[in-house]
Design a protein around this motif. Structure first.
Motif, short mmCIF file in Angstrom:
data_model
loop_
_atom_site.label_atom_id
_atom_site.label_comp_id
_atom_site.label_asym_id
_atom_site.label_seq_id
_atom_site.Cartn_x
_atom_site.Cartn_y
_atom_site.Cartn_z
N ALA A 84 0.83 -1.21 0.00
CA ALA A 84 0.00 0.00 0.00
C ALA A 84 0.86 1.26 0.00
O ALA A 84 0.58 2.22 -0.72
CB ALA A 84 -0.94 0.00 1.20
N THR A 88 2.54 1.68 -3.38
CA THR A 88 1.57 2.20 -4.36
C THR A 88 1.34 3.69 -4.14
O THR A 88 1.25 4.46 -5.10
CB THR A 88 0.23 1.45 -4.24
OG1 THR A 88 0.46 0.06 -4.54
CG2 THR A 88 -0.80 2.00 -5.20
N TYR A 89 1.29 4.13 -2.88
CA TYR A 89 1.12 5.55 -2.60
C TYR A 89 2.30 6.34 -3.16
O TYR A 89 2.12 7.38 -3.81
CB TYR A 89 1.01 5.80 -1.09
CG TYR A 89 0.98 7.27 -0.76
CD1 TYR A 89 -0.19 8.01 -0.89
CD2 TYR A 89 2.13 7.94 -0.35
CE1 TYR A 89 -0.21 9.37 -0.62
CE2 TYR A 89 2.13 9.30 -0.08
CZ TYR A 89 0.94 10.01 -0.22
OH TYR A 89 0.92 11.36 0.03
#
Length: 290
Positions: free
Chosen positions: A126, A129-130
């Motif tokens: 996550a 991806t950020y």
């Protein structure tokens, strides 16, 4: 060469009051028909406020692990001399490396030249991806958008990527003053190597100390897969550690590049393939939306 006006150069203090205000790239305007786009993947050691120093002592960010020392200054001075556009990253390579493909295991480094990066130790999918969405992808879209703007003039640009390397690595001095990295497309690299060697005072690396064939790196994405002529240069950091050195090297390159760029073949889109394996061709329009 006159010294470039650096008064408008963004600084971390200007761009980092909060993560939302952090701008991931710097664009230098230039003649869209210049036929040359400069890019600098590791221009800055800046970090958004939310990341602090990634848990490192601030001095570590001043080392080569944080950015390519001197590369931004050479890029800006060269853009000023040639009147061509440039796109520079504005985040540290330790946050996420724009010169790595999205699937590269070194995209977010946890250890770099002996330094453990505490802020990257527990980066999960996550968070990766950020960082891709917030920093890595906007930089690449900016490069692709500049290529599209320049191509629309009818003259496809050659891409010139500016990096720097340490004078000593693991105790061994590096003899090269400048190195040129390339894959299978020789159109830009070969004449530039010949021009630099003809000056008589330089040791020029040809795909050393690094290899220019790296799957999905920045030039693979914007050059190899699109068919645009391209080359990556690495200048030894002790030669460009200050503004005088940066301007001197920009001046040297500015004298060589126009003659090379006069060749029509540098402005044709031609797929040469890659030593890394089969290449899936990419359309420039695809990259602006990626």
């Amino acid at each position: 060469m006159r010294r470039p006006d650096l008064s408008d150069e963004p600084s971390p203090a200007d761009l980092d009051p909060a993560d939302d205000a952090f701008h991931p790239f710097e664009r230098i305007d230039g003649d869209a028909a210049a036929g040359l786009l400069l890019i600098c993947d590791h221009a800055s050691n800046a970090l958004p406020a939310r990341y602090g120093t990634l848990g490192l002592p601030p001095a570590e960010l001043e080392r080569h692990i944080g950015y390519d020392i001197g590369a931004a200054g050479v890029t800006r001075a060269l853009a000023s001399a040639l009147g061509c556009p440039a796109v520079l990253s504005h985040f540290s390579r330790l946050l996420i490396d724009p010169n790595r493909g999205e699937d590269d295991p070194t995209l977010v480094m946890r250890l770099s030249d002996g330094a453990i990066i505490p802020g990257n130790r527990h980066v999960d999918e996550a968070e990766t991806t950020y960082r891709l969405d917030r920093f890595h992808r906007p930089y690449h879209r900016a490069v692709a958008a500049e290529i599209a703007r320049m191509t629309a003039t009818g003259l496809a640009p050659a891409i010139f990527s500016v990096h720097s390397f340490t004078p000593v690595w693991r105790g061994s001095p590096r003899p090269w003053h400048i190195a040129l990295l390339w894959d299978l497309d020789p159109r830009f690299a070969r004449p530039l190597i010949e021009g630099l060697e003809a000056e008589g005072d330089l040791i020029v690396g040809d795909n050393e100390p690094y290899d220019g064939a790296l799957k999905n790196d920045c030039l693979y994405r914007h050059g190899t897969a699109t068919g645009l002529a391209h080359v990556l240069i690495e200048i030894r950091q002790d030669l460009i550690a200050d503004l005088d050195g940066q301007i001197a090297w920009a001046d040297r390159l500015a004298k060589l590049l126009p003659g090379i760029l006069a060749s029509a073949e540098l402005h044709e889109r031609r797929l040469f393939g890659s030593r890394t394996g089969p290449v899936t061709p990419l359309d420039i329009a695809e990259l602006t939306a990626a």
